[in-house]
Design a protein around this motif. Structure first.
Motif, PDB file in Angstrom:
ATOM      1  N   VAL A   1      80.854  -8.609  57.488  1.00  0.00           N
ATOM      2  CA  VAL A   1      80.578  -7.515  56.854  1.00  0.00           C
ATOM      3  C   VAL A   1      79.412  -7.691  56.142  1.00  0.00           C
ATOM      4  CG1 VAL A   1      81.212  -5.689  55.337  1.00  0.00           C
ATOM      5  CG2 VAL A   1      82.867  -6.204  56.966  1.00  0.00           C
ATOM      6  N   HIS A   2      78.314  -6.896  55.743  1.00  0.00           N
ATOM      7  CA  HIS A   2      77.152  -6.827  55.175  1.00  0.00           C
ATOM      8  C   HIS A   2      77.439  -5.826  53.939  1.00  0.00           C
ATOM      9  CE1 HIS A   2      72.605  -6.570  54.932  1.00  0.00           C
ATOM     10  NE2 HIS A   2      73.131  -6.875  53.891  1.00  0.00           N
ATOM     11  N   ILE A   3      77.442  -6.148  52.720  1.00  0.00           N
ATOM     12  CA  ILE A   3      77.841  -5.452  51.674  1.00  0.00           C
ATOM     13  C   ILE A   3      76.516  -5.112  50.840  1.00  0.00           C
ATOM     14  CG2 ILE A   3      79.228  -5.104  49.590  1.00  0.00           C
ATOM     15  CD1 ILE A   3      81.173  -6.834  51.012  1.00  0.00           C
ATOM     16  N   VAL A   4      76.083  -4.022  50.372  1.00  0.00           N
ATOM     17  CA  VAL A   4      75.024  -4.019  49.582  1.00  0.00           C
ATOM     18  C   VAL A   4      75.409  -3.041  48.485  1.00  0.00           C
ATOM     19  CG1 VAL A   4      72.551  -3.233  49.470  1.00  0.00           C
ATOM     20  CG2 VAL A   4      73.484  -3.963  51.752  1.00  0.00           C
ATOM     21  N   TYR A   5      74.937  -3.291  47.254  1.00  0.00           N
ATOM     22  CA  TYR A   5      75.087  -2.360  45.989  1.00  0.00           C
ATOM     23  C   TYR A   5      73.908  -2.633  44.999  1.00  0.00           C
ATOM     24  CZ  TYR A   5      78.087  -6.313  44.123  1.00  0.00           C
ATOM     25  OH  TYR A   5      78.721  -7.465  44.044  1.00  0.00           O
ATOM     26  N   HIS A   6      73.818  -1.705  44.045  1.00  0.00           N
ATOM     27  CA  HIS A   6      72.814  -1.638  43.157  1.00  0.00           C
ATOM     28  C   HIS A   6      73.228  -1.626  41.721  1.00  0.00           C
ATOM     29  CE1 HIS A   6      69.129   0.001  41.464  1.00  0.00           C
ATOM     30  NE2 HIS A   6      68.398  -0.527  42.369  1.00  0.00           N
ATOM     31  N   ILE A   7      72.517  -2.096  40.571  1.00  0.00           N
ATOM     32  CA  ILE A   7      72.820  -1.721  39.458  1.00  0.00           C
ATOM     33  C   ILE A   7      72.586  -0.376  39.055  1.00  0.00           C
ATOM     34  CG2 ILE A   7      72.325  -4.179  38.911  1.00  0.00           C
ATOM     35  CD1 ILE A   7      69.612  -3.303  37.498  1.00  0.00           C
ATOM     36  N   LYS A   8      73.159  -0.197  37.951  1.00  0.00           N
ATOM     37  CA  LYS A   8      73.017   1.353  37.460  1.00  0.00           C
ATOM     38  C   LYS A   8      71.448   1.442  36.793  1.00  0.00           C
ATOM     39  CE  LYS A   8      77.551   3.089  36.040  1.00  0.00           C
ATOM     40  NZ  LYS A   8      77.992   3.681  34.976  1.00  0.00           N
ATOM     41  N   THR A   9      71.125   2.706  37.042  1.00  0.00           N
ATOM     42  CA  THR A   9      69.456   2.581  36.552  1.00  0.00           C
ATOM     43  C   THR A   9      69.530   2.360  34.787  1.00  0.00           C
ATOM     44  OG1 THR A   9      69.910   5.144  36.042  1.00  0.00           O
ATOM     45  CG2 THR A   9      69.041   4.534  38.142  1.00  0.00           C
ATOM     46  N   THR A  10      70.555   2.752  34.243  1.00  0.00           N
ATOM     47  CA  THR A  10      70.472   2.397  32.733  1.00  0.00           C
ATOM     48  C   THR A  10      70.913   0.942  32.464  1.00  0.00           C
ATOM     49  OG1 THR A  10      72.705   2.923  32.485  1.00  0.00           O
ATOM     50  CG2 THR A  10      71.207   4.754  32.235  1.00  0.00           C
TER      51      THR A  10
ATOM     52  N   LEU B   1      76.979 -11.255  52.814  1.00  0.00           N
ATOM     53  CA  LEU B   1      77.599 -11.399  54.114  1.00  0.00           C
ATOM     54  C   LEU B   1      78.830 -12.263  53.995  1.00  0.00           C
ATOM     55  CD1 LEU B   1      77.372 -10.761  57.287  1.00  0.00           C
ATOM     56  CD2 LEU B   1      75.949 -13.122  57.317  1.00  0.00           C
ATOM     57  N   CYS B   2      79.767 -11.597  54.455  1.00  0.00           N
ATOM     58  CA  CYS B   2      81.144 -12.078  54.494  1.00  0.00           C
ATOM     59  C   CYS B   2      81.995 -11.971  55.551  1.00  0.00           C
ATOM     60  CB  CYS B   2      81.768 -11.887  53.232  1.00  0.00           C
ATOM     61  SG  CYS B   2      82.445 -10.353  53.120  1.00  0.00           S
TER      62      CYS B   2
ATOM     63  N   PHE C   1      78.419  -2.489  56.023  1.00  0.00           N
ATOM     64  CA  PHE C   1      77.880  -2.563  57.497  1.00  0.00           C
ATOM     65  C   PHE C   1      78.372  -3.539  58.107  1.00  0.00           C
ATOM     66  CE2 PHE C   1      75.016  -1.074  54.529  1.00  0.00           C
ATOM     67  CZ  PHE C   1      74.568   0.367  54.603  1.00  0.00           C
ATOM     68  N   SER C   2      79.065  -3.056  59.397  1.00  0.00           N
ATOM     69  CA  SER C   2      79.664  -4.238  60.118  1.00  0.00           C
ATOM     70  C   SER C   2      78.538  -5.007  60.931  1.00  0.00           C
ATOM     71  CB  SER C   2      80.463  -3.605  61.200  1.00  0.00           C
ATOM     72  OG  SER C   2      79.695  -2.515  62.078  1.00  0.00           O
ATOM     73  N   VAL C   3      78.739  -6.266  61.144  1.00  0.00           N
ATOM     74  CA  VAL C   3      77.882  -7.158  61.683  1.00  0.00           C
ATOM     75  C   VAL C   3      78.417  -7.787  62.972  1.00  0.00           C
ATOM     76  CG1 VAL C   3      76.318  -9.162  61.336  1.00  0.00           C
ATOM     77  CG2 VAL C   3      76.621  -7.473  59.396  1.00  0.00           C
ATOM     78  N   SER C   4      77.636  -7.494  63.956  1.00  0.00           N
ATOM     79  CA  SER C   4      78.135  -8.422  65.088  1.00  0.00           C
ATOM     80  C   SER C   4      78.094  -9.763  65.324  1.00  0.00           C
ATOM     81  CB  SER C   4      77.650  -7.749  66.450  1.00  0.00           C
ATOM     82  OG  SER C   4      76.192  -8.031  66.548  1.00  0.00           O
ATOM     83  N   SER C   5      78.699 -10.452  66.002  1.00  0.00           N
ATOM     84  CA  SER C   5      78.412 -11.950  66.111  1.00  0.00           C
ATOM     85  C   SER C   5      76.880 -12.177  66.772  1.00  0.00           C
ATOM     86  CB  SER C   5      79.488 -12.624  66.954  1.00  0.00           C
ATOM     87  OG  SER C   5      80.816 -12.530  66.463  1.00  0.00           O
ATOM     88  N   SER C   6      76.520 -11.538  67.415  1.00  0.00           N
ATOM     89  CA  SER C   6      75.351 -11.783  67.907  1.00  0.00           C
ATOM     90  C   SER C   6      74.056 -11.550  66.796  1.00  0.00           C
ATOM     91  CB  SER C   6      74.810 -10.724  69.037  1.00  0.00           C
ATOM     92  OG  SER C   6      74.967  -9.713  68.949  1.00  0.00           O
TER      93      SER C   6
ATOM     94  N   ASP D   1      73.336 -14.479  62.347  1.00  0.00           N
ATOM     95  CA  ASP D   1      72.099 -15.320  62.056  1.00  0.00           C
ATOM     96  C   ASP D   1      70.890 -14.643  61.580  1.00  0.00           C
ATOM     97  OD1 ASP D   1      73.484 -17.714  62.579  1.00  0.00           O
ATOM     98  OD2 ASP D   1      72.601 -17.961  64.463  1.00  0.00           O
ATOM     99  N   LYS D   2      70.525 -13.539  62.195  1.00  0.00           N
ATOM    100  CA  LYS D   2      69.722 -12.318  61.929  1.00  0.00           C
ATOM    101  C   LYS D   2      69.991 -11.781  60.323  1.00  0.00           C
ATOM    102  CE  LYS D   2      67.009  -8.411  63.295  1.00  0.00           C
ATOM    103  NZ  LYS D   2      66.815  -7.311  64.358  1.00  0.00           N
ATOM    104  N   THR D   3      70.977 -11.388  60.316  1.00  0.00           N
ATOM    105  CA  THR D   3      71.580 -10.658  59.085  1.00  0.00           C
ATOM    106  C   THR D   3      71.564 -11.985  58.040  1.00  0.00           C
ATOM    107  OG1 THR D   3      72.760  -9.225  60.280  1.00  0.00           O
ATOM    108  CG2 THR D   3      73.490  -9.375  58.030  1.00  0.00           C
ATOM    109  N   LYS D   4      71.933 -12.919  58.323  1.00  0.00           N
ATOM    110  CA  LYS D   4      72.004 -14.106  57.128  1.00  0.00           C
ATOM    111  C   LYS D   4      70.533 -14.471  56.811  1.00  0.00           C
ATOM    112  CE  LYS D   4      73.595 -18.925  56.673  1.00  0.00           C
ATOM    113  NZ  LYS D   4      74.189 -19.991  57.462  1.00  0.00           N
ATOM    114  N   ASN D   5      69.740 -14.576  57.426  1.00  0.00           N
ATOM    115  CA  ASN D   5      68.295 -14.892  57.366  1.00  0.00           C
ATOM    116  C   ASN D   5      67.535 -13.598  56.599  1.00  0.00           C
ATOM    117  OD1 ASN D   5      67.911 -17.323  58.495  1.00  0.00           O
ATOM    118  ND2 ASN D   5      67.485 -16.711  60.498  1.00  0.00           N
ATOM    119  N   TYR D   6      67.892 -12.621  57.098  1.00  0.00           N
ATOM    120  CA  TYR D   6      67.343 -11.203  56.141  1.00  0.00           C
ATOM    121  C   TYR D   6      67.776 -11.351  54.765  1.00  0.00           C
ATOM    122  CZ  TYR D   6      66.753  -6.393  54.815  1.00  0.00           C
ATOM    123  OH  TYR D   6      66.452  -5.279  54.250  1.00  0.00           O
ATOM    124  N   ILE D   7      69.037 -11.472  54.548  1.00  0.00           N
ATOM    125  CA  ILE D   7      69.725 -11.753  53.073  1.00  0.00           C
ATOM    126  C   ILE D   7      68.930 -12.867  52.378  1.00  0.00           C
ATOM    127  CG2 ILE D   7      71.869 -12.125  51.766  1.00  0.00           C
ATOM    128  CD1 ILE D   7      73.276 -10.675  54.014  1.00  0.00           C
ATOM    129  N   LYS D   8      68.741 -13.813  53.129  1.00  0.00           N
ATOM    130  CA  LYS D   8      68.122 -15.204  52.341  1.00  0.00           C
ATOM    131  C   LYS D   8      66.815 -14.854  51.957  1.00  0.00           C
ATOM    132  CE  LYS D   8      66.899 -19.681  53.609  1.00  0.00           C
ATOM    133  NZ  LYS D   8      67.032 -20.889  54.779  1.00  0.00           N
TER     134      LYS D   8
END
Length: 151
Positions: free
Chosen positions: A10-19, A59-60, A102-107, A110-117
């Motif tokens: 799973v690819h998790i994304v979240y943001h800080i509050k605007t304040t 990514l976890c 967001f679900s991430v397929s095994s395939s 690596d692409k998701t890991k590099n994107y996050i990196k």
């Protein structure tokens, strides 16, 4: 079947509050390590955690014993409390209420890991809002522009 087995990336994304105050560069490594320990304590496996001054990507591998909503709730609440203890600068720190999962397929692991990196480099060209819209559109998630950006 006598055993429950799964491997859900799973690819998790979240943001800080605007304040909120921004995440300082010098504190990111400790924050990510702390978040990694929260993830491990809930029987999930952190693969990579990174972000910028205003948002985070994780990514976890999800545990079969916790829901995504509960995991994100625990990560955000514990990390928000923790970061306030490291420096008075963070007294007004807070995460936004929502998140993307967001679900991430095994395939694509690596692409998701590099994107996050490479978040720092990526966000020299793309804003968080642009990035998040791309994710939502790629996954076919309908959203309300006026609501998705509120704290």
């Amino acid at each position: 079947m006598s055993q429950a087995l799964s491997k859900l990336f799973v690819h998790i994304v979240y943001h800080i509050k605007t304040t909120s105050v921004k995440i300082r560069y010098e504190d990111k490594k400790d924050l990510y390590a702390y978040i990694g320990s929260i993830i491990k304590n809930h029987e999930c496996i952190p693969i990579i955690i990174n972000g910028t001054e205003n948002h985070i990507h994780i990514l976890c591998v999800m545990s079969k014993n916790i829901s995504l909503a509960k995991l994100v709730e625990v990560i955000k609440s514990h990390s928000s409390k923790w970061i306030k203890t490291i420096n008075p600068y963070y007294n007004k720190f807070a995460w936004q209420g929502g998140y993307g999962g967001f679900s991430v397929s095994s395939s694509l692991h690596d692409k998701t890991k590099n994107y996050i990196k490479n978040q720092e480099e990526h966000h020299k060209k793309t804003t968080f809002q642009q990035e998040y819209r791309i994710f939502l559109n790629e996954y076919g998630i309908e959203f309300d522009e006026g609501y998705v950006w509120r704290d």
